[in-house]
Enzyme design. Structure first.
Site, short mmCIF file in Angstrom:
data_model
loop_
_atom_site.label_atom_id
_atom_site.label_comp_id
_atom_site.label_asym_id
_atom_site.label_seq_id
_atom_site.Cartn_x
_atom_site.Cartn_y
_atom_site.Cartn_z
N GLU A 1 6.57 -4.22 -1.94
CA GLU A 1 6.40 -2.77 -1.94
C GLU A 1 7.01 -2.19 -3.21
O GLU A 1 8.23 -1.95 -3.26
CB GLU A 1 7.09 -2.15 -0.73
CG GLU A 1 6.56 -2.66 0.60
CD GLU A 1 6.75 -1.64 1.70
OE1 GLU A 1 5.77 -1.30 2.35
OE2 GLU A 1 7.88 -1.16 1.88
N GLY B 1 4.82 6.18 -0.68
CA GLY B 1 4.76 7.59 -0.31
C GLY B 1 4.42 8.51 -1.48
O GLY B 1 4.56 9.73 -1.38
N GLU C 1 13.83 2.02 1.25
CA GLU C 1 14.57 3.22 1.66
C GLU C 1 15.93 2.84 2.23
O GLU C 1 16.91 3.57 2.08
CB GLU C 1 13.73 4.04 2.66
CG GLU C 1 12.56 4.70 1.95
CD GLU C 1 11.34 4.96 2.81
OE1 GLU C 1 11.42 4.87 4.05
OE2 GLU C 1 10.28 5.24 2.21
N ASN D 1 4.62 1.06 9.47
CA ASN D 1 6.02 1.51 9.46
C ASN D 1 6.02 3.01 9.67
O ASN D 1 5.68 3.76 8.75
CB ASN D 1 6.65 1.13 8.11
CG ASN D 1 8.05 1.69 7.95
OD1 ASN D 1 8.66 2.13 8.92
ND2 ASN D 1 8.55 1.66 6.73
N TRP D 2 6.40 3.42 10.86
CA TRP D 2 6.34 4.86 11.18
C TRP D 2 7.52 5.62 10.57
O TRP D 2 7.55 6.86 10.63
CB TRP D 2 6.33 5.07 12.69
CG TRP D 2 5.12 4.53 13.40
CD1 TRP D 2 4.06 3.85 12.84
CD2 TRP D 2 4.83 4.60 14.80
NE1 TRP D 2 3.15 3.51 13.80
CE2 TRP D 2 3.60 3.95 15.02
CE3 TRP D 2 5.51 5.15 15.89
CZ2 TRP D 2 3.03 3.84 16.28
CZ3 TRP D 2 4.95 5.04 17.16
CH2 TRP D 2 3.71 4.39 17.34
N LYS D 3 8.50 4.90 10.07
CA LYS D 3 9.71 5.53 9.49
C LYS D 3 10.32 6.52 10.49
O LYS D 3 10.26 6.28 11.69
CB LYS D 3 9.39 6.20 8.15
CG LYS D 3 8.65 5.28 7.20
CD LYS D 3 8.60 5.80 5.81
CE LYS D 3 7.70 4.92 4.97
NZ LYS D 3 7.84 5.18 3.54
N HIS E 1 13.78 -2.72 3.70
CA HIS E 1 12.88 -1.70 3.15
C HIS E 1 13.60 -0.97 2.01
O HIS E 1 14.81 -0.75 2.07
CB HIS E 1 12.48 -0.71 4.25
CG HIS E 1 11.37 0.20 3.83
ND1 HIS E 1 11.60 1.30 3.04
CD2 HIS E 1 10.04 0.14 4.05
CE1 HIS E 1 10.44 1.89 2.80
NE2 HIS E 1 9.48 1.20 3.39
N SER F 1 1.36 3.29 -0.55
CA SER F 1 0.18 4.16 -0.56
C SER F 1 -1.11 3.40 -0.27
O SER F 1 -2.17 3.71 -0.85
CB SER F 1 0.10 4.95 -1.87
OG SER F 1 1.27 5.74 -2.04
N GLY G 1 2.76 2.85 5.49
CA GLY G 1 3.63 3.96 5.88
C GLY G 1 2.80 5.14 6.37
O GLY G 1 2.34 5.18 7.51
N GLY G 2 2.56 6.09 5.48
CA GLY G 2 1.88 7.34 5.85
C GLY G 2 0.59 7.14 6.64
O GLY G 2 0.37 7.81 7.66
C1 PEP Z 1 6.32 1.94 3.35
O1 PEP Z 1 7.25 2.72 3.24
O2 PEP Z 1 6.49 0.83 3.88
C2 PEP Z 1 5.03 2.36 2.77
C3 PEP Z 1 4.25 1.45 2.33
O3 PEP Z 1 4.79 3.73 2.74
P1 PEP Z 1 3.42 4.46 2.24
O4 PEP Z 1 2.28 3.65 2.78
O5 PEP Z 1 3.50 5.82 2.83
O6 PEP Z 1 3.47 4.43 0.76
#
Ligand code: PEP
Length: 251
Positions: A168, A174, A98, A9-11, A96, A214, A235-236
Site C-alpha cells: 500500500e 485515500g 495509519e 478495510n473499513w477503518k 497498516h 485508491s 479502503g474507501g
Molecule cells: C487502505 O487504507 O487500506 C486503503 C487502501 O484505502 P483506500 O482504498 O481508501 O485508498
C-alpha cells in the site's frame, strides 16, 4: 497454490448497525464472486461479534484491523489475538500505514503481533509501503523490501502459509491517486523476490500479495491483470457493498 483475495478495510467508519447492514449486503452478493476469490471484511473491533453473525453461512471471512503485541493482561484498551478468534475472526490486518504513522507501530512490535496472531490461528494481512518522500527520492524498492524483511525474515516458510502481504503506497491511500499497474507490479515482483531469497521460489510463488491505495471498480481490472497482483486491500470503496463486489468481480 496462490489465493486471490479482496479484503475491505473499513477503518474507523460505520456504527454497529450500519456495519451489520454493510456486512449483510456484502454477504448477499458474495455468491456472484468466483470461488477462487476470497472475500474478507475488516470492521472496527466493536462490530466484530455482530458482523460475524451477519456473515454466518456466507463465504465472507472476518478480519480485525489490528491486534495487541501482548498475549493478555494489563494493557488497557488493547485487544488480544485470542479475543479476535473468539469474536469470529480468521484474519487480522497488521502494520497498516495509519497504525505505523499515527500509533507508533514499529517493525519490532509487528514481529510480536504477527507471532501472537499466528500462534492463535489467525491469518495475517501484513501491510508495507513507502511514503511520498521515499518514492520521490527513489527509495521505494529499498523501503518496501526493508519493511518486508524486518518483519517476515523472523518467520518460517510454514508461517508464510498464513501470511498475506498488502503493498500500500502511502501516497495512494485515500488520496484518489492510484499507483499505475506498472508501478504496483514492479513492487509486487520485488516483494516476491525478497520472499524467494529467504523462503525459496515456491513460497514466493504461493504467497498472496495484495495492492491497496485508491483501488476502485474502475481501476481494479488493470491492477489485478498484473502477474504479481493477487487482489486488493480496499479502503474507501469497501464501504459500498456494490463497489466492493464489483472490485472482486474484476479478476
Ligand atoms: C487502505 O487504507 O487500506 C486503503 C487502501 O484505502 P483506500 O482504498 O481508501 O485508498
Amino acid at each position: 497454490m496462490r489465493k486471490y483475495i479482496v479484503a475491505g478495510n473499513w477503518k474507523m467508519n460505520t456504527t454497529v448497525p450500519e456495519g451489520v447492514e454493510l456486512a449483510k449486503a456484502v454477504a448477499a452478493k458474495a455468491g456472484e464472486v468466483p470461488a477462487n476469490v476470497e472475500l474478507v471484511v475488516a470492521p472496527p473491533f466493536t462490530h466484530l461479534v455482530s458482523v460475524a453473525e451477519a456473515l454466518k453461512g456466507s463465504k465472507v471471512a472476518l478480519s480485525a484491523q489490528n491486534c495487541a503485541d501482548h498475549e493478555k493482561g494489563a494493557y488497557t484498551g488493547e485487544i488480544a489475538a485470542n479475543m479476535l478468534v473468539s469474536a469470529g475472526c480468521s484474519y487480522t490486518i497488521l502494520g497498516h500505514s495509519e497504525r505505523r504513522q499515527y500509533y507508533g507501530e514499529t517493525d519490532e512490535k509487528l514481529v510480536e503481533k504477527v507471532k501472537l496472531a499466528l500462534a492463535n490461528g489467525l491469518k495475517v494481512i501484513l501491510c508495507v509501503g513507502e511514503n511520498l518522500d521515499e518514492r520521490e527520492a527513489g527509495k521505494h524498492f529499498d523501503v518496501v523490501a526493508g519493511q518486508t524483511k524486518a518483519v517476515l525474515y523472523n518467520f518460517t516458510a510454514e508461517d508464510m502459509k498464513n501470511i498475506v502481504i498488502a503493498y500500500e503506497p502511502v501516497w495512494a491511500i485515500g488520496t484518489g491517486k492510484t499507483a499505475s499497474a506498472e508501478q504496483a507490479e514492479e513492487i509486487h515482483a520485488c516483494i516476491r523476490k525478497v520472499l524467494a531469497d529467504k523462503f525459496g521460489a515456491q513460497v514466493a510463488e504461493d504467497t498472496t500479495i495484495l495492492y491497496g491505495g485508491s483501488c476502485k471498480p474502475s481501476n481494479a481490472k488493470e491492477l489485478f491483470a498484473q502477474p504479481d497482483i493477487d487482489g486488493g486491500l480496499i479502503g474507501g470503496a469497501a464501504l459500498k457493498a456494490d463497489d466492493f463486489i464489483a472490485i472482486a468481480l474484476s479478476f
